[in-house]
Design a protein around this motif. Structure first.
Motif, PDB file in Angstrom:
ATOM      1  N   GLU A 247       0.829  -1.221   0.000  1.00  0.00           N
ATOM      2  CA  GLU A 247       0.000   0.000   0.000  1.00  0.00           C
ATOM      3  C   GLU A 247       0.859   1.266   0.000  1.00  0.00           C
ATOM      4  O   GLU A 247       0.394   2.332  -0.393  1.00  0.00           O
ATOM      5  CB  GLU A 247      -0.992   0.000   1.176  1.00  0.00           C
ATOM      6  CG  GLU A 247      -0.393   0.079   2.567  1.00  0.00           C
ATOM      7  CD  GLU A 247       0.420  -1.154   2.990  1.00  0.00           C
ATOM      8  OE1 GLU A 247       1.254  -1.005   3.896  1.00  0.00           O
ATOM      9  OE2 GLU A 247       0.248  -2.266   2.415  1.00  0.00           O
ATOM     10  N   ARG A 255      -1.983  -2.798  -7.227  1.00  0.00           N
ATOM     11  CA  ARG A 255      -2.381  -3.766  -6.191  1.00  0.00           C
ATOM     12  C   ARG A 255      -3.566  -4.598  -6.671  1.00  0.00           C
ATOM     13  O   ARG A 255      -3.630  -5.802  -6.427  1.00  0.00           O
ATOM     14  CB  ARG A 255      -2.716  -3.029  -4.885  1.00  0.00           C
ATOM     15  CG  ARG A 255      -1.508  -2.320  -4.276  1.00  0.00           C
ATOM     16  CD  ARG A 255      -1.720  -1.988  -2.808  1.00  0.00           C
ATOM     17  NE  ARG A 255      -2.880  -1.148  -2.552  1.00  0.00           N
ATOM     18  CZ  ARG A 255      -2.867   0.191  -2.595  1.00  0.00           C
ATOM     19  NH1 ARG A 255      -1.759   0.847  -2.899  1.00  0.00           N
ATOM     20  NH2 ARG A 255      -3.964   0.872  -2.331  1.00  0.00           N
ATOM     21  N   GLU A 256      -4.471  -3.943  -7.393  1.00  0.00           N
ATOM     22  CA  GLU A 256      -5.627  -4.660  -7.956  1.00  0.00           C
ATOM     23  C   GLU A 256      -5.160  -5.698  -8.987  1.00  0.00           C
ATOM     24  O   GLU A 256      -5.611  -6.840  -9.001  1.00  0.00           O
ATOM     25  CB  GLU A 256      -6.590  -3.635  -8.565  1.00  0.00           C
ATOM     26  CG  GLU A 256      -7.628  -4.195  -9.529  1.00  0.00           C
ATOM     27  CD  GLU A 256      -8.431  -5.356  -8.939  1.00  0.00           C
ATOM     28  OE1 GLU A 256      -8.806  -6.249  -9.731  1.00  0.00           O
ATOM     29  OE2 GLU A 256      -8.643  -5.391  -7.697  1.00  0.00           O
ATOM     30  N   ARG A 257      -4.212  -5.300  -9.832  1.00  0.00           N
ATOM     31  CA  ARG A 257      -3.697  -6.236 -10.848  1.00  0.00           C
ATOM     32  C   ARG A 257      -2.955  -7.406 -10.192  1.00  0.00           C
ATOM     33  O   ARG A 257      -3.043  -8.540 -10.660  1.00  0.00           O
ATOM     34  CB  ARG A 257      -2.761  -5.498 -11.812  1.00  0.00           C
ATOM     35  CG  ARG A 257      -3.491  -4.527 -12.735  1.00  0.00           C
ATOM     36  CD  ARG A 257      -2.493  -3.739 -13.566  1.00  0.00           C
ATOM     37  NE  ARG A 257      -3.141  -2.772 -14.438  1.00  0.00           N
ATOM     38  CZ  ARG A 257      -2.468  -1.951 -15.260  1.00  0.00           C
ATOM     39  NH1 ARG A 257      -1.139  -2.004 -15.309  1.00  0.00           N
ATOM     40  NH2 ARG A 257      -3.116  -1.097 -16.021  1.00  0.00           N
ATOM     41  N   ALA A 259      -3.623  -8.658  -7.280  1.00  0.00           N
ATOM     42  CA  ALA A 259      -4.650  -9.536  -6.713  1.00  0.00           C
ATOM     43  C   ALA A 259      -5.223 -10.435  -7.804  1.00  0.00           C
ATOM     44  O   ALA A 259      -5.475 -11.627  -7.592  1.00  0.00           O
ATOM     45  CB  ALA A 259      -5.749  -8.698  -6.066  1.00  0.00           C
ATOM     46  N   GLN A 260      -5.391  -9.851  -8.985  1.00  0.00           N
ATOM     47  CA  GLN A 260      -5.881 -10.611 -10.136  1.00  0.00           C
ATOM     48  C   GLN A 260      -4.860 -11.695 -10.523  1.00  0.00           C
ATOM     49  O   GLN A 260      -5.229 -12.833 -10.812  1.00  0.00           O
ATOM     50  CB  GLN A 260      -6.059  -9.621 -11.278  1.00  0.00           C
ATOM     51  CG  GLN A 260      -6.996 -10.033 -12.379  1.00  0.00           C
ATOM     52  CD  GLN A 260      -6.931  -8.996 -13.506  1.00  0.00           C
ATOM     53  OE1 GLN A 260      -6.798  -7.787 -13.256  1.00  0.00           O
ATOM     54  NE2 GLN A 260      -7.002  -9.476 -14.743  1.00  0.00           N
ATOM     55  N   ARG A 262      -2.822 -13.199  -8.665  1.00  0.00           N
ATOM     56  CA  ARG A 262      -2.826 -14.273  -7.665  1.00  0.00           C
ATOM     57  C   ARG A 262      -3.904 -15.312  -7.942  1.00  0.00           C
ATOM     58  O   ARG A 262      -3.872 -16.406  -7.385  1.00  0.00           O
ATOM     59  CB  ARG A 262      -3.044 -13.693  -6.260  1.00  0.00           C
ATOM     60  CG  ARG A 262      -1.813 -13.025  -5.681  1.00  0.00           C
ATOM     61  CD  ARG A 262      -2.055 -12.583  -4.246  1.00  0.00           C
ATOM     62  NE  ARG A 262      -0.909 -11.860  -3.716  1.00  0.00           N
ATOM     63  CZ  ARG A 262       0.197 -12.443  -3.247  1.00  0.00           C
ATOM     64  NH1 ARG A 262       0.288 -13.763  -3.242  1.00  0.00           N
ATOM     65  NH2 ARG A 262       1.195 -11.715  -2.796  1.00  0.00           N
ATOM     66  N   ARG A 263      -4.871 -14.950  -8.794  1.00  0.00           N
ATOM     67  CA  ARG A 263      -5.934 -15.897  -9.141  1.00  0.00           C
ATOM     68  C   ARG A 263      -5.777 -16.412 -10.566  1.00  0.00           C
ATOM     69  O   ARG A 263      -6.651 -17.100 -11.069  1.00  0.00           O
ATOM     70  CB  ARG A 263      -7.303 -15.212  -9.010  1.00  0.00           C
ATOM     71  CG  ARG A 263      -7.627 -14.670  -7.625  1.00  0.00           C
ATOM     72  CD  ARG A 263      -9.051 -14.130  -7.555  1.00  0.00           C
ATOM     73  NE  ARG A 263      -9.291 -13.039  -8.498  1.00  0.00           N
ATOM     74  CZ  ARG A 263      -9.146 -11.737  -8.199  1.00  0.00           C
ATOM     75  NH1 ARG A 263      -8.759 -11.378  -6.987  1.00  0.00           N
ATOM     76  NH2 ARG A 263      -9.394 -10.812  -9.104  1.00  0.00           N
ATOM     77  N   SER A 315      -0.034 -17.013 -10.930  1.00  0.00           N
ATOM     78  CA  SER A 315       0.106 -17.797  -9.711  1.00  0.00           C
ATOM     79  C   SER A 315       0.287 -19.259 -10.056  1.00  0.00           C
ATOM     80  O   SER A 315      -0.140 -19.730 -11.112  1.00  0.00           O
ATOM     81  CB  SER A 315      -1.110 -17.614  -8.807  1.00  0.00           C
ATOM     82  OG  SER A 315      -2.138 -18.475  -9.225  1.00  0.00           O
ATOM     83  N   ASN A 318      -0.083 -21.575  -4.333  1.00  0.00           N
ATOM     84  CA  ASN A 318      -0.110 -20.308  -3.595  1.00  0.00           C
ATOM     85  C   ASN A 318       1.118 -19.447  -3.838  1.00  0.00           C
ATOM     86  O   ASN A 318       1.370 -18.500  -3.109  1.00  0.00           O
ATOM     87  CB  ASN A 318      -0.272 -20.572  -2.099  1.00  0.00           C
ATOM     88  CG  ASN A 318      -1.693 -20.991  -1.783  1.00  0.00           C
ATOM     89  OD1 ASN A 318      -2.643 -20.502  -2.400  1.00  0.00           O
ATOM     90  ND2 ASN A 318      -1.845 -21.926  -0.866  1.00  0.00           N
ATOM     91  N   LEU A 320       3.279 -16.731  -5.861  1.00  0.00           N
ATOM     92  CA  LEU A 320       3.163 -15.617  -6.799  1.00  0.00           C
ATOM     93  C   LEU A 320       4.397 -15.638  -7.699  1.00  0.00           C
ATOM     94  O   LEU A 320       5.523 -15.471  -7.229  1.00  0.00           O
ATOM     95  CB  LEU A 320       3.070 -14.296  -6.031  1.00  0.00           C
ATOM     96  CG  LEU A 320       2.868 -13.042  -6.880  1.00  0.00           C
ATOM     97  CD1 LEU A 320       1.543 -13.096  -7.652  1.00  0.00           C
ATOM     98  CD2 LEU A 320       2.908 -11.794  -5.998  1.00  0.00           C
TER      99      LEU A 320
END
Ligand code: ZN
Length: 638
Positions: A247, A255-257, A259-260, A262-263, A315, A318, A320
């Protein structure tokens, strides 16, 4: 079905005396097992190793290329003896003009890098021990530093803090393990061997204080790292460990990308090529930013920083998986470049996890820069210029190093084969899994190549040679390909995959995050695979002997085929014979290596009247003369 003629008869038949190579089978002279290392190759009940935790704060000045830092080292003495002094490695001093390594390294060597102004400046050393802070006497000798303690650090759990302030100028080229690269949109810094760190104190050598001369790599203790890296605001930093403060150093979009990513199994851009250098790609504000990283159970810490990074991530389970590279790393559809890197990394960590031992860390990062190929925990540096299979190959190799030596922490400065050789071996199968049989880089782990190189006097040094004593031109063969191919032979020719794989996995599991010695490896393989392999270790690892299995002559009579075999060189191996019969039928017969225990000339019998016999029919052995492996000898008529 198959049998050996009795020795007496053999002696009469051949008209000569007996033993020729019994020394090949003598017991290997390994260190005696003890409470620290068992006869079966495991860490013993009294096994111990030191623990070293680091908290480091550094600033990168991109105008002067200077790194300035302060570290607090927490050293835990788990040894059964008290310590009067601590030995530290000052790796950057290799790059001080006139260093030991500088004096030894040949011009143009891959390990060069010394320059005027190179090396550490140490400006403060303090010890906190038993609640008392003091400035200890210390001595710096080239890449070594001895800190003399005011009072002994007690055995079995004694702990102290060592604080050091240091700085150095980042070499443009640092022995192909670190450095900086100027690119169109900025500079890529690849930072390693960058903080004063402990030498290993172990049960075998005590302090392992061999200096850093360039070719020989590292032997390091395990511990946790907290690292704070301050860089100009427009820089992106990647490092060993997890980012603790996204942050503060990333934008909301990034940060949004992430998070994406990671999925996602497929790479997601965190910074797209066209976004590099745009102000909105960095958090608003003024002044430098501090990136905080945390890493657990690692033996080293490396990082990279640049304002020119394209950044993508995906990912795997788990983990990254990420790649950072300047636009110079981008390839084309015909010659894929760094846009494929994250896929390559995913393959490597998935393949090695499934085949050998699970990847133990939360991130896996590939960095494009000046370094040709170098490994660190969770992060590797590969050449920005690598493309296609070469980029896959170097990425796969450097990530294979997470298993050896990052996880299985061998002494690289003495035994390069325990990481480079083992890694080359696991790379062989990973490469096959990715590209199939046609993979270009497989070529060098083939028997004919190995046999040819073994006859080259340039590389006549045993695998057991310490890397700083291996001729530079021989390193790739002696430390990588010969041991790598040796394990292939052990797996495919001697033991078979089922026995070998279980033993090799046991070795990794037993010694993960520990410090194995060669004997621990030899003993684990012998014990878990269930085979006395002293002949193999001696011949392949301790000697430069060659292999030549030959058929001297063949007699066919009375429903039998009798082969007179000659093992014409020093290496012994089991014998596989393929016979062809008049009706075209083929059959194989295997004779154990003990065939050679009583001498280099042996006669064997196989059933039926063969019309052709061939030794090593799959051509797996590095036999230096295959022409004498076949009977009858074909003579060309012209
Ligand atoms: Zn390597």
């Amino acid at each position: 079905m198959k049998k050996r003629l009795c020795l007496l008869l053999l002696g009469l038949l051949l008209g000569e005396g007996l033993p020729a190579q019994p020394t090949a089978f003598a017991p290997l002279d390994l260190p005696a097992p003890n409470a620290y290392r068992t006869a079966s190759g495991e860490p013993g009940p009294a096994y111990w190793q030191q623990r070293v935790d680091y908290h480091i704060r550094v600033t990168l000045d991109t105008t002067t290329h200077r790194i300035t830092g302060t570290e607090t080292i927490t050293y835990t003495n788990n040894a059964p003896v008290a310590l009067q002094e601590l030995w530290l490695q000052l790796d950057q001093n290799l790059f001080a003009a006139g260093s030991l390594g500088d004096a030894l390294i040949e011009p143009g060597s891959r390990w060069r890098g010394a320059f005027k102004g190179g090396g550490f400046q140490i400006t403060r050393v303090e010890v906190v021990q038993n609640g008392r802070r003091y400035a200890p006497h210390y001595l710096i000798d080239d890449t070594r530093m001895r800190v003399d303690l005011d009072e002994p650090l007690p055995a079995r759990g004694g702990q102290l803090q060592l604080e050091i302030d240091f700085s150095f100028i980042v070499p443009a080229y640092g022995a192909d393990r670190m450095g900086r690269l100027n690119v169109k949109q900025g500079t890529v810094y690849e930072i390693a061997q960058w903080y004063p760190r402990l030498y290993v104190f172990d049960d075998v050598n005590g302090w392992n204080v061999a200096p850093y001369l360039g070719q020989g790599e590292f032997y390091l203790e395990y511990g946790n790292f907290e690292v704070e890296i301050t860089v100009p605001r427009n820089f992106i930093v990647v490092a060993t460990g997890e980012l603790r403060n996204p942050e503060e150093v990333l934008t909301a979009t990034q940060r949004e990308r992430l998070a994406q990513a990671r999925r996602s199994d497929e790479p997601v851009h965190i910074i797209r090529p066209e976004e590099v250098g745009r102000p909105e790609m960095r958090p608003a504000g003024e002044g430098p930013l501090t990136w905080r990283f945390h890493a657990e159970n690692v033996r080293d810490f490396a990082w990279a920083a640049s304002q020119a990074f394209i950044w993508d991530a995906a990912s795997w389970q788990n983990v990254l998986v990420m790649s950072v590279y300047p636009q110079e790393g981008l390839g084309t559809p015909e010659q894929p470049g760094w846009e494929q890197s994250t896929r390559y990394v995913r393959h490597s960590i998935a393949y090695y996890s499934q085949q050998w031992y699970p990847y133990p860390y939360p991130v896996a990062i590939n960095v494009a820069g000046i370094v040709g190929g170098m490994e660190y925990p969770m992060i590797v540096f590969c050449s920005v210029r690598a493309r296609g299979q070469a980029l896959f190959g170097v990425t796969d190799h450097e990530f294979g190093h997470i298993w050896f030596p990052m996880m299985v922490g061998n002494d690289e400065r003495r035994y390069a084969w325990m990481d480079e050789g083992f890694n080359t071996f696991i790379n062989y199968y990973s490469n096959q899994a990715f590209y199939g049989q046609e993979a270009r880089r497989l070529e060098r782990l083939q028997p004919d190549y190995i046999a040819r190189r073994m006859q080259d006097s340039l590389v006549h040094q045993p695998i057991m040679t310490y890397p700083d004593q291996i001729r530079p031109q021989a390193l790739g063969f002696v430390a990588y390909r010969k041991p790598g191919f040796g394990l292939r032979l052990l797996r495919e020719y001697v033991l078979g995959p089922e026995r070998f794989d279980r033993a090799f996995r046991a070795y990794i599991r037993r010694w993960a995050f520990k410090h194995p010695q060669p004997a621990d490896f030899f003993r684990t393989i012998e014990n878990v695979a269930g085979e006395d392999l002293d002949w193999f270790w001696r011949g392949w690892f301790y000697s430069t002997d060659l292999l030549d299995q030959a058929i001297d002559s063949v007699q066919v009579a009375s429903g039998q085929t009798r082969l007179y075999l000659h093992n014409r060189q020093g290496l012994v191996f089991p014998v596989v014979v393929e016979a062809t019969y008049p009706d075209g039928r083929k059959a194989r017969y295997r004779f154990p290596v003990e065939l050679w225990a009583t001498g280099a000339r042996q006669a064997i019998e196989i059933p039926g009247e063969a019309v052709q016999v061939v030794l090593d029919p799959d051509s797996l052995l590095p036999d230096i003369d295959r022409a004498n492996n076949i009977w009858p000898v074909h003579t060309s008529t012209e």
